[in-house]
Design a protein around this motif. Structure first.
Motif, mmCIF file in Angstrom:
data_model
loop_
_atom_site.group_PDB
_atom_site.id
_atom_site.type_symbol
_atom_site.label_atom_id
_atom_site.label_comp_id
_atom_site.label_asym_id
_atom_site.label_seq_id
_atom_site.Cartn_x
_atom_site.Cartn_y
_atom_site.Cartn_z
ATOM 1 N N MET A 134 -4.388 -28.021 -59.226
ATOM 2 C CA MET A 134 -4.423 -28.707 -60.510
ATOM 3 C C MET A 134 -5.348 -29.905 -60.397
ATOM 4 O O MET A 134 -5.328 -30.614 -59.399
ATOM 5 C CB MET A 134 -3.038 -29.254 -60.853
ATOM 6 C CG MET A 134 -2.121 -28.377 -61.665
ATOM 7 S SD MET A 134 -2.886 -27.338 -62.856
ATOM 8 C CE MET A 134 -2.583 -25.761 -62.092
ATOM 9 N N GLY A 135 -6.139 -30.146 -61.440
ATOM 10 C CA GLY A 135 -7.018 -31.301 -61.445
ATOM 11 C C GLY A 135 -8.311 -31.038 -60.693
ATOM 12 O O GLY A 135 -9.194 -31.878 -60.646
ATOM 13 N N LYS A 136 -8.417 -29.837 -60.076
ATOM 14 C CA LYS A 136 -9.636 -29.534 -59.351
ATOM 15 C C LYS A 136 -10.245 -28.235 -59.868
ATOM 16 O O LYS A 136 -11.268 -28.246 -60.524
ATOM 17 C CB LYS A 136 -9.315 -29.437 -57.865
ATOM 18 C CG LYS A 136 -10.544 -29.507 -57.024
ATOM 19 C CD LYS A 136 -10.175 -29.742 -55.582
ATOM 20 C CE LYS A 136 -11.378 -29.547 -54.684
ATOM 21 N NZ LYS A 136 -10.961 -29.154 -53.351
ATOM 22 N N HIS A 137 -9.568 -27.119 -59.579
ATOM 23 C CA HIS A 137 -10.056 -25.830 -60.074
ATOM 24 C C HIS A 137 -9.701 -25.639 -61.545
ATOM 25 O O HIS A 137 -10.440 -25.038 -62.294
ATOM 26 C CB HIS A 137 -9.462 -24.676 -59.281
ATOM 27 C CG HIS A 137 -9.702 -24.773 -57.812
ATOM 28 N ND1 HIS A 137 -8.742 -25.212 -56.927
ATOM 29 C CD2 HIS A 137 -10.805 -24.497 -57.071
ATOM 30 C CE1 HIS A 137 -9.242 -25.193 -55.707
ATOM 31 N NE2 HIS A 137 -10.482 -24.773 -55.762
ATOM 32 N N VAL A 138 -8.510 -26.103 -61.915
ATOM 33 C CA VAL A 138 -8.050 -25.987 -63.302
ATOM 34 C C VAL A 138 -7.403 -27.307 -63.707
ATOM 35 O O VAL A 138 -7.040 -28.121 -62.851
ATOM 36 C CB VAL A 138 -7.021 -24.843 -63.483
ATOM 37 C CG1 VAL A 138 -7.673 -23.476 -63.294
ATOM 38 C CG2 VAL A 138 -5.852 -24.998 -62.534
ATOM 39 N N GLN A 139 -7.256 -27.515 -65.016
ATOM 40 C CA GLN A 139 -6.707 -28.779 -65.496
ATOM 41 C C GLN A 139 -5.230 -28.691 -65.858
ATOM 42 O O GLN A 139 -4.543 -29.704 -65.896
ATOM 43 C CB GLN A 139 -7.529 -29.298 -66.684
ATOM 44 C CG GLN A 139 -8.967 -29.665 -66.317
ATOM 45 C CD GLN A 139 -9.085 -30.527 -65.067
ATOM 46 O OE1 GLN A 139 -8.313 -31.473 -64.874
ATOM 47 N NE2 GLN A 139 -10.024 -30.210 -64.183
ATOM 48 N N SER A 140 -4.743 -27.488 -66.152
ATOM 49 C CA SER A 140 -3.332 -27.363 -66.518
ATOM 50 C C SER A 140 -2.786 -26.036 -66.006
ATOM 51 O O SER A 140 -3.539 -25.075 -65.823
ATOM 52 C CB SER A 140 -3.174 -27.476 -68.039
ATOM 53 O OG SER A 140 -2.631 -26.290 -68.578
ATOM 54 N N PRO A 141 -1.462 -25.988 -65.762
ATOM 55 C CA PRO A 141 -0.853 -24.737 -65.262
ATOM 56 C C PRO A 141 -0.999 -23.587 -66.262
ATOM 57 O O PRO A 141 -0.834 -22.424 -65.898
ATOM 58 C CB PRO A 141 0.630 -25.103 -65.102
ATOM 59 C CG PRO A 141 0.676 -26.585 -65.090
ATOM 60 C CD PRO A 141 -0.494 -27.072 -65.880
#
Ligand code: ZN
Length: 207
Positions: A134-141
């Motif tokens: 989270m916060g790297k590859h994607v922003q939210s679950p």
């Protein structure tokens, strides 16, 4: 091979090594998780143990490793294997039979605080096995898997209790391997940025 506690960045570094050097990479954990998803007998047996934070039994792991070596006889990298002295000894025997000795074992070293933080940000794609932060590859679950577009979920073994047991298992079962491998093993400080850690690994592999 790449060793290191949970969330030390093994999966990420393995992927970078594969891209840079073209060495096929696998993680016995990922194979077993995929088998669990497909509900194969091997997968279901492993799932029962792994979801409680235990290590997959040696016989299951060795089955996976041997099948993988059959398919990739030339060069290979294992991420997170072996996890016990028994597995390491058996693996040495297999490699000896195949006349493909182990070139290098890299152990990623990371603090317990870093492990906890990283673990809380980690999700997995059950479809393709990709592990994302989270916060790297994607922003939210709720974001889709960057690899295949599938839905992300928390790994069944990424919770505090299971983590504690995995850490204990790591210290008890895997750390003694460092001694077993002796000068075949190099430790790399893995609390640093991914690129910096990889630069060290790159130098080690290039020799
Ligand atoms: Zn995916």
């Amino acid at each position: 091979m790449l060793l290191g506690p949970p969330a030390s960045g093994k999966g990420t570094q393995a992927e970078l090594i594969q891209n840079r050097f073209g060495i096929p990479t696998t993680s016995t954990g990922a194979i077993l998780r995929r088998q669990a998803k497909e509900k194969t007998p091997l997968g279901l047996e492993a799932e029962k143990i792994i979801s409680k934070g235990g290590l997959a039994p040696d016989n299951l792991v060795m089955q996976v490793v041997e099948a993988w070596l059959e398919a990739h006889p030339a060069a290979f990298l294992f991420d997170g294997f072996p996890r016990t002295i028994e597995q390491a000894k058996e693996f040495d025997q297999i490699l000896q039979q195949r006349e493909t000795p182990l070139d290098l074992a890299i152990a990623l070293a990371v603090s317990v605080d870093t492990i906890r933080t990283r673990m809380s940000q980690r999700f997995v794609c059950p479809n393709c096995g990709k592990v994302v932060s989270m916060g790297k590859h994607v922003q939210s679950p709720q974001d889709p898997c960057p690899n295949c577009g599938g839905p992300l979920e928390k790994r069944s073994d990424d919770n505090n209790e299971a983590l504690q047991r995995r850490l204990e298992a790591y210290w008890e079962k895997t750390v003694p391997l460092y001694k077993y491998y002796g000068n075949r093993l190099v430790e790399v400080e893995a609390g640093r940025d991914v690129e910096v850690v990889f630069a060290d690994i790159e130098r080690l592999i290039a020799g």
